[in-house]
Design an enzyme around this catalytic site. Structure first.
Site, PDB file in Angstrom:
ATOM      1  N   GLU A  99     -41.955 -59.953  36.785  1.00  0.00           N
ATOM      2  CA  GLU A  99     -40.681 -60.661  36.966  1.00  0.00           C
ATOM      3  C   GLU A  99     -40.030 -60.339  38.314  1.00  0.00           C
ATOM      4  OE1 GLU A  99     -37.199 -59.279  34.811  1.00  0.00           O
ATOM      5  OE2 GLU A  99     -36.549 -61.339  34.509  1.00  0.00           O
TER       6      GLU A  99
ATOM      7  N   GLU B 207     -30.990 -64.011  28.188  1.00  0.00           N
ATOM      8  CA  GLU B 207     -30.692 -62.714  28.794  1.00  0.00           C
ATOM      9  C   GLU B 207     -29.354 -62.787  29.514  1.00  0.00           C
ATOM     10  OE1 GLU B 207     -33.378 -61.241  31.835  1.00  0.00           O
ATOM     11  OE2 GLU B 207     -33.267 -59.252  30.971  1.00  0.00           O
TER      12      GLU B 207
HETATM   13  O1  LIG Z   1     -33.320 -57.874  34.674  1.00  0.00           O
HETATM   14  C1  LIG Z   1     -33.955 -58.774  34.128  1.00  0.00           C
HETATM   15  O2  LIG Z   1     -33.820 -59.954  34.437  1.00  0.00           O
HETATM   16  C2  LIG Z   1     -34.905 -58.478  33.072  1.00  0.00           C
HETATM   17  O3  LIG Z   1     -35.555 -59.354  32.573  1.00  0.00           O
HETATM   18  C3  LIG Z   1     -35.025 -57.104  32.609  1.00  0.00           C
HETATM   19  O4  LIG Z   1     -35.817 -57.133  31.478  1.00  0.00           O
HETATM   20  C4  LIG Z   1     -35.682 -56.216  33.560  1.00  0.00           C
HETATM   21  O5  LIG Z   1     -36.859 -56.149  33.012  1.00  0.00           O
HETATM   22 MG   LIG Z   2     -34.950 -61.248  33.276  1.00  0.00          MG
END
Ligand SMILES: O=C(O)C(=O)[C@@H](O)CO
Ligand SMILES: [Mg+2]
Length: 258
Positions: free
Chosen positions: A141, A238
């Site tokens: 990522e 997220e």
């Molecule tokens: O910060 C982010 O965006 C993420 O996905 C965390 O899970 C860092 O792994």
């Molecule tokens: Mg992330």
């Protein structure tokens, strides 16, 4: 219709970590993700998933000394033995939870440092091979430098190049739309181009990293685009809710399990 995974590190913080599985289910989620499971025994997490009929979409391999500021060790010289142990620990949790994708954090290192680049490549290749034995994808990522200054993998192009060069079928991109927009923009075109190597998508508003229902991105358009492209994976939520998690779920109502 995208399958959304509640991110239990950022959402449902009104509950204890284990109770967040129940709260997310009550809110209509069918899948969850979070940064790290390692403070609870694997069987306890497995029980929360099973009793809620939840899918475990994703979690991260251990990140080194998080409290001391480390953000992964894959690109750090001298840490390869630690990484090998971390991979085995993550695989124990993967076996218990049934997760099919794990994210490997690179760490804080200069991306132009050849030693860091070589460590990272070696770590990615090793981890991918161990995970492939278990039918698990390894995700990389890119993370924006405002949220994580000094992070090694700070560019989508670098991630794409490494994934392409390695040519390992289970190494994929974790396409966090929030990071993409901050780093490069051009989100829809990037989704179209990178979807073939994408193993997981994450969302949040930009710039505040709240619910995906306001600010500079048009998420209804992007959700339709993700569907149109035939993406069959999860979309991780997220984000940090603006207020109480449940009060901010209006955007999610059309997608919730009833
Ligand atoms: O910060 C982010 O965006 C993420 O996905 C965390 O899970 C860092 O792994
Ligand atoms: Mg992330």
């Amino acid at each position: 219709m995208p399958v959304f995974a509640a991110n239990l590190t950022m959402m449902f913080n009104e509950w204890s970590f284990l109770d967040r599985f129940d709260a997310a289910t009550e809110a209509g989620f069918t899948a969850v993700e979070y940064l790290f499971p390692y403070e609870a025994p694997p069987e306890v997490i497995a029980d929360r998933l099973a009793r809620n009929n939840l899918q475990q979409a994703l979690f991260n391999l251990p990140p080194g000394e998080w409290a001391a500021g480390e953000r992964g060790i894959a690109a750090l010289p001298g840490r390869f033995d630690g990484l090998k142990a971390d991979v085995e620990q993550a695989l124990d949790y993967a076996a218990a939870t049934g997760v099919k994708r794990l994210h490997l954090m690179a760490g804080l290192a200069d991306p132009s440092d050849p030693e860091a680049a070589s460590c990272y490549r070696r770590s990615v290749a090793y981890t991918a091979e161990r995970l492939a034995d278990k039918g698990i994808d390894l995700l990389l990522e890119p993370i924006n430098a405002r949220n994580m200054p000094g992070y090694f993998l700070n560019d989508f192009g670098a991630a794409e190049r490494l994934i392409t060069e390695l040519g390992l079928a289970n190494v994929k991109l974790q396409f966090d739309i929030y990071h993409r927009q901050i780093m490069h923009g051009d989100v829809a075109m990037a989704l179209r181009r990178l979807l073939p190597i994408t193993g997981h998508i994450q969302i949040a508003s930009v710039p505040s990293r709240h619910e995906p229902d306001d600010e500079e991105l048009n998420y209804p358009y992007l959700f339709a685009e993700i569907d149109r492209l035939g993406y069959g994976g999860f979309v991780g939520c997220e984000y940090t809710p603006r207020g109480r998690t449940l009060d901010g779920l209006n955007w999610f109502k059309p997608f919730a399990r009833s």
